[in-house]
Design an enzyme around this catalytic site. Structure first.
Site, PDB file in Angstrom:
ATOM      1  N   ASP A  29      -1.367   6.521   7.438  1.00  0.00           N
ATOM      2  CA  ASP A  29      -2.419   5.511   7.305  1.00  0.00           C
ATOM      3  C   ASP A  29      -3.804   6.133   7.483  1.00  0.00           C
ATOM      4  OD1 ASP A  29      -3.430   3.017   6.813  1.00  0.00           O
ATOM      5  OD2 ASP A  29      -3.476   2.465   8.923  1.00  0.00           O
TER       6      ASP A  29
ATOM      7  N   HIS B 198       0.146   4.217   3.755  1.00  0.00           N
ATOM      8  CA  HIS B 198      -1.101   3.622   3.239  1.00  0.00           C
ATOM      9  C   HIS B 198      -1.121   4.015   1.766  1.00  0.00           C
ATOM     10  CE1 HIS B 198      -5.648   2.956   3.410  1.00  0.00           C
ATOM     11  NE2 HIS B 198      -5.471   3.567   2.255  1.00  0.00           N
TER      12      HIS B 198
ATOM     13  N   HIS C  28      -0.092  -2.901   4.789  1.00  0.00           N
ATOM     14  CA  HIS C  28      -1.124  -3.774   4.186  1.00  0.00           C
ATOM     15  C   HIS C  28      -1.042  -3.897   2.649  1.00  0.00           C
ATOM     16  CE1 HIS C  28      -2.978   0.161   3.769  1.00  0.00           C
ATOM     17  NE2 HIS C  28      -3.333   0.233   5.030  1.00  0.00           N
TER      18      HIS C  28
ATOM     19  N   ASP D 111      -3.840  -4.613  10.696  1.00  0.00           N
ATOM     20  CA  ASP D 111      -4.652  -3.449  10.311  1.00  0.00           C
ATOM     21  C   ASP D 111      -5.961  -3.442  11.110  1.00  0.00           C
ATOM     22  OD1 ASP D 111      -4.888  -1.040   8.965  1.00  0.00           O
ATOM     23  OD2 ASP D 111      -5.966  -1.897   7.272  1.00  0.00           O
TER      24      ASP D 111
ATOM     25  N   HIS E 170     -14.888  -0.851  14.446  1.00  0.00           N
ATOM     26  CA  HIS E 170     -15.906   0.185  14.211  1.00  0.00           C
ATOM     27  C   HIS E 170     -17.181  -0.283  14.894  1.00  0.00           C
ATOM     28  CE1 HIS E 170     -13.641   2.501  11.235  1.00  0.00           C
ATOM     29  NE2 HIS E 170     -13.296   1.364  10.649  1.00  0.00           N
TER      30      HIS E 170
ATOM     31  N   PHE F 208     -14.614   1.740   6.311  1.00  0.00           N
ATOM     32  CA  PHE F 208     -13.707   0.653   5.931  1.00  0.00           C
ATOM     33  C   PHE F 208     -13.038   0.093   7.187  1.00  0.00           C
ATOM     34  CE2 PHE F 208     -13.989   3.351   2.197  1.00  0.00           C
ATOM     35  CZ  PHE F 208     -14.043   2.456   1.140  1.00  0.00           C
ATOM     36  N   GLY F 209     -12.806  -1.224   7.202  1.00  0.00           N
ATOM     37  CA  GLY F 209     -11.968  -1.803   8.243  1.00  0.00           C
ATOM     38  C   GLY F 209     -12.644  -2.913   9.021  1.00  0.00           C
TER      39      GLY F 209
HETATM   40 ZN    ZN Z   1      -4.404   1.864   5.844  1.00  0.00          ZN
END
Ligand code: ZN
Length: 285
Positions: free
Chosen positions: A12, A39, A92, A165, A169, A183-184
């Site tokens: 991932d 991932h 995901h 997931d 951050h 990302f995230g």
């Molecule tokens: Zn991922």
């Protein structure tokens, strides 16, 4: 690592681009009966994209990540799972084609499983607040067609688990231009509320099915004896309401960061208390 308690191996965040390396990883994982959690993203197809490639990315002038970036890797790794006999779990899952391939692999008896995140069944690319980095994640928010396909996967039994997931951050990284920020998003505290709102309240799945997707579903993917209220089982329990209204305030979150697109959203139903190892660790006021 298995003796030390490792329950799965994963790429991932850094997907394995070399199919031969993935084949070897699956062969080793199979010899230890560990699932490989992938991932699924072809980085060459993603090519530095920031959101789903389609009408919305063109409209906003942002670089696109095509659905095929996910699809080709799901296809590759299903075939490698068939070749090696390894247990292959799609992290995901987010596209119509990937969902169809996983369902097909399951029908063929392959040891293939998958999970979906709440934000991928709750939001589409058209619902992004433009250039708001709290809507930037991988895989990106997909189209309404993809969202309905993965929800159908949940309803039809092709999805094994709901997983968040969860990706904190700090603001110093996330509060930048959309192209620059990582990302995230957060997911833990809103997962149950979103699942009730989008799956149970509209009557798509039963409450018992939702509980399974959050408990024995993931436990079975990892071959763990968890997720039940059986006598002697680990006392990790979430007590929740299906009906009480509450509003998510990201600044009151217990997460270390504030990157959620659901700040200010009022939910119908959600956690009331959590018990870990037999002790209450949190209660709603
Ligand atoms: Zn991922």
């Amino acid at each position: 690592m298995k003796a030390a308690g490792v329950v799965a191996i994963s790429d991932d965040g850094r997907p394995v681009m070399n199919a031969r390396v993935m084949r070897r990883a699956m062969e080793f994982a199979r010899s230890f009966d560990l699932p490989v959690i992938d991932h699924c993203e072809d980085l060459n197809l993603s090519a530095g994209g920031d959101m789903h490639e389609g009408y919305e990315s063109v409209r906003l002038g942002l670089r696109g990540i095509p659905a095929s970036s996910e699809d080709v890797m799901v296809a590759r790794d299903i075939l490698l799972a068939q070749l090696t006999g390894a247990r292959f779990h799609v992290a995901h899952i987010s596209t119509r084609n990937a969902m169809a391939m996983v369902a097909f692999a399951k029908q063929g008896g392959l040891p293939v499983t998958c999970e979906i995140t709440p934000h991928h069944f709750a939001l589409t690319d058209a619902q992004m607040r433009p250039y708001d980095s709290n809507f930037k994640m991988k895989p990106p928010l997909r189209t309404a067609g993809d969202t309905s396909a993965v929800v159908e996967g949940i309803v039809g039994g092709a999805v094994d688990a709901i997983a968040t997931d969860h990706a904190p951050h700090p603001g110093s990284e996330k509060m930048q231009e959309f192209e620059k920020c990582p990302f995230g998003i957060l997911g833990l505290e809103t997962a149950l509320g979103l699942a009730l709102e989008h799956l149970v309240h509209p009557g798509k799945i039963t409450l018992a099915k939702l509980v399974a997707l959050l408990t024995i579903g993931p436990a079975q993917v990892l071959h763990l004896d968890r997720g039940t209220l059986r006598h002697g089982a680990p006392a990790d329990v979430t007590i929740f309401s299906t009906d009480s209204a509450w509003t998510y305030d990201v600044n009151a979150s217990f997460s270390k960061s504030r990157n959620s697109p659901f700040d200010g959203h009022t939910f119908r139903g959600g956690p009331v208390a959590t018990i870990v190892g037999g002790s209450f660790v949190w209660k709603r006021d």
